[in-house]
Design a protein around this motif. Sequence first.
Motif, mmCIF file in Angstrom:
data_model
loop_
_atom_site.group_PDB
_atom_site.id
_atom_site.type_symbol
_atom_site.label_atom_id
_atom_site.label_comp_id
_atom_site.label_asym_id
_atom_site.label_seq_id
_atom_site.Cartn_x
_atom_site.Cartn_y
_atom_site.Cartn_z
ATOM 1 N N LYS A 162 0.810 -1.217 0.000
ATOM 2 C CA LYS A 162 0.000 0.000 0.000
ATOM 3 C C LYS A 162 0.847 1.273 0.000
ATOM 4 C CE LYS A 162 -4.002 -2.107 2.247
ATOM 5 N NZ LYS A 162 -4.943 -2.059 3.390
ATOM 6 N N PRO A 163 1.602 1.517 -1.060
ATOM 7 C CA PRO A 163 2.406 2.741 -1.103
ATOM 8 C C PRO A 163 1.538 3.995 -1.147
ATOM 9 C CG PRO A 163 2.421 1.640 -3.235
ATOM 10 C CD PRO A 163 1.753 0.707 -2.286
ATOM 11 N N CYS A 164 2.074 5.067 -0.585
ATOM 12 C CA CYS A 164 1.462 6.391 -0.707
ATOM 13 C C CYS A 164 2.029 7.057 -1.958
ATOM 14 C CB CYS A 164 1.774 7.242 0.515
ATOM 15 S SG CYS A 164 1.075 6.622 2.052
ATOM 16 N N ILE A 165 1.190 7.762 -2.685
ATOM 17 C CA ILE A 165 1.626 8.402 -3.925
ATOM 18 C C ILE A 165 1.203 9.863 -3.912
ATOM 19 C CG2 ILE A 165 1.467 8.402 -6.436
ATOM 20 C CD1 ILE A 165 0.948 5.418 -6.340
ATOM 21 N N PHE A 166 2.169 10.720 -4.169
ATOM 22 C CA PHE A 166 1.935 12.158 -4.281
ATOM 23 C C PHE A 166 2.236 12.569 -5.713
ATOM 24 C CE2 PHE A 166 3.472 16.523 -4.276
ATOM 25 C CZ PHE A 166 2.491 17.185 -3.553
ATOM 26 N N ASN A 167 1.302 13.238 -6.357
ATOM 27 C CA ASN A 167 1.441 13.627 -7.758
ATOM 28 C C ASN A 167 1.524 15.147 -7.883
ATOM 29 O OD1 ASN A 167 -0.782 13.970 -10.528
ATOM 30 N ND2 ASN A 167 1.397 13.573 -10.661
ATOM 31 N N TYR A 168 2.564 15.594 -8.580
ATOM 32 C CA TYR A 168 2.719 17.023 -8.882
ATOM 33 C C TYR A 168 3.167 17.146 -10.330
ATOM 34 C CZ TYR A 168 4.831 21.707 -8.969
ATOM 35 O OH TYR A 168 5.175 22.997 -9.294
ATOM 36 N N GLN A 169 2.298 17.696 -11.161
ATOM 37 C CA GLN A 169 2.588 17.840 -12.587
ATOM 38 C C GLN A 169 3.031 16.486 -13.156
ATOM 39 O OE1 GLN A 169 5.219 21.266 -12.918
ATOM 40 N NE2 GLN A 169 3.650 22.669 -12.194
ATOM 41 N N ASP A 170 4.254 16.382 -13.693
ATOM 42 C CA ASP A 170 4.707 15.115 -14.276
ATOM 43 C C ASP A 170 5.448 14.236 -13.272
ATOM 44 O OD1 ASP A 170 3.695 15.666 -16.822
ATOM 45 O OD2 ASP A 170 5.488 16.782 -17.395
ATOM 46 N N TRP A 171 5.424 14.613 -11.994
ATOM 47 C CA TRP A 171 6.206 13.899 -10.986
ATOM 48 C C TRP A 171 5.306 13.077 -10.067
ATOM 49 C CZ3 TRP A 171 11.381 13.897 -11.401
ATOM 50 C CH2 TRP A 171 11.990 14.935 -12.123
ATOM 51 N N LEU A 172 5.778 11.891 -9.719
ATOM 52 C CA LEU A 172 5.160 11.062 -8.689
ATOM 53 C C LEU A 172 6.196 10.811 -7.598
ATOM 54 C CD1 LEU A 172 3.420 8.280 -10.826
ATOM 55 C CD2 LEU A 172 2.310 10.264 -9.786
ATOM 56 N N ILE A 226 -1.335 3.357 -8.590
ATOM 57 C CA ILE A 226 -2.093 4.610 -8.526
ATOM 58 C C ILE A 226 -3.566 4.320 -8.232
ATOM 59 C CG2 ILE A 226 -2.928 6.564 -9.886
ATOM 60 C CD1 ILE A 226 -0.188 6.550 -11.318
ATOM 61 N N GLU A 227 -4.133 3.352 -8.934
ATOM 62 C CA GLU A 227 -5.531 2.986 -8.689
ATOM 63 C C GLU A 227 -5.718 2.506 -7.251
ATOM 64 O OE1 GLU A 227 -6.971 0.188 -11.530
ATOM 65 O OE2 GLU A 227 -6.477 1.447 -13.270
ATOM 66 N N GLN A 228 -4.791 1.695 -6.781
ATOM 67 C CA GLN A 228 -4.861 1.189 -5.408
ATOM 68 C C GLN A 228 -4.761 2.326 -4.398
ATOM 69 O OE1 GLN A 228 -1.325 -0.679 -3.521
ATOM 70 N NE2 GLN A 228 -2.575 -2.538 -3.412
ATOM 71 N N ALA A 229 -3.837 3.264 -4.645
ATOM 72 C CA ALA A 229 -3.651 4.382 -3.718
ATOM 73 C C ALA A 229 -4.886 5.275 -3.680
ATOM 74 C CB ALA A 229 -2.419 5.194 -4.120
ATOM 75 N N ILE A 230 -5.498 5.502 -4.836
ATOM 76 C CA ILE A 230 -6.733 6.297 -4.868
ATOM 77 C C ILE A 230 -7.827 5.593 -4.069
ATOM 78 C CG2 ILE A 230 -8.573 7.140 -6.370
ATOM 79 C CD1 ILE A 230 -6.406 7.590 -8.534
ATOM 80 N N HIS A 231 -7.960 4.302 -4.276
ATOM 81 C CA HIS A 231 -8.981 3.522 -3.567
ATOM 82 C C HIS A 231 -8.757 3.543 -2.058
ATOM 83 C CE1 HIS A 231 -11.895 0.321 -2.812
ATOM 84 N NE2 HIS A 231 -10.967 -0.301 -2.094
ATOM 85 N N ASN A 232 -7.499 3.499 -1.636
ATOM 86 C CA ASN A 232 -7.170 3.456 -0.207
ATOM 87 C C ASN A 232 -6.975 4.841 0.408
ATOM 88 O OD1 ASN A 232 -7.145 0.598 -0.029
ATOM 89 N ND2 ASN A 232 -5.083 0.543 -0.920
#
Length: 239
Positions: A162-172, A226-232
Amino acid sequence: MEQEVIALVCSTCKSLSEHVKMESEFFDIVGFENDVMEWSDYDNDVPPLDAPHWMWSDRPPEQGQVRTVKVCHPFHMVVGNPFWMLYTPVSSSLNGWDSHPEEIEHSSFVRCSIECVLEQDNFKAWLRVKVLEVWMIKDYNKRFPIRDGSNGYLEDFEMFGKPCIFNYQDWLFISAGAQGDLGVWGLVKRIDSQYHMLVYGDWGIHRNNAFGGNILLPKHQIEGWIEQAIHNERYQTVE
């Protein structure tokens, strides 16, 4: 002639820093994470090592400079030998790229060598270092050849789950860990709908390492995360 080694002690368990192998078959750069070194604008006159507050520098390192820095465990290096250090500007050094993503493209790996030791105790040291090279992270997809990231790069993320993902423009910015004791993170740049990991971090109680390269990650796996992180509710995006 005996080499002078700067090896600092963990303030919690009093164990000595161990030598970090500064090469890897998986990455082009191996170095210390930015938490290990703090940059200042002092010359030879520095605050006491135990001073709780002092002025961090907002001046980025440049090739050819000699700078004064403060290092802590797990720093371990021979005086005069070159080493790499992840550099991030002051705000993201204090609070992380996820708090100041605008500083990602101003971050770099800096190749240094120790010129002299100004002050040192068991836990910390003030050093004068020569800046040998500065390589901006944003350019690593052009600087380094692409490596296949389908094997050997993402297993630790999967292990923690369950990684955390932070998105900024073209960066994750992807991070995963175990109750604050150890973890991994990756800085990934989206290029032409592909995912290139340009920086990888591996940290624990007695290690704080950062690696630079150009790792082409499996698209289906990252988009699944990404889908998993959004769901969680572990996904955040900022424009």
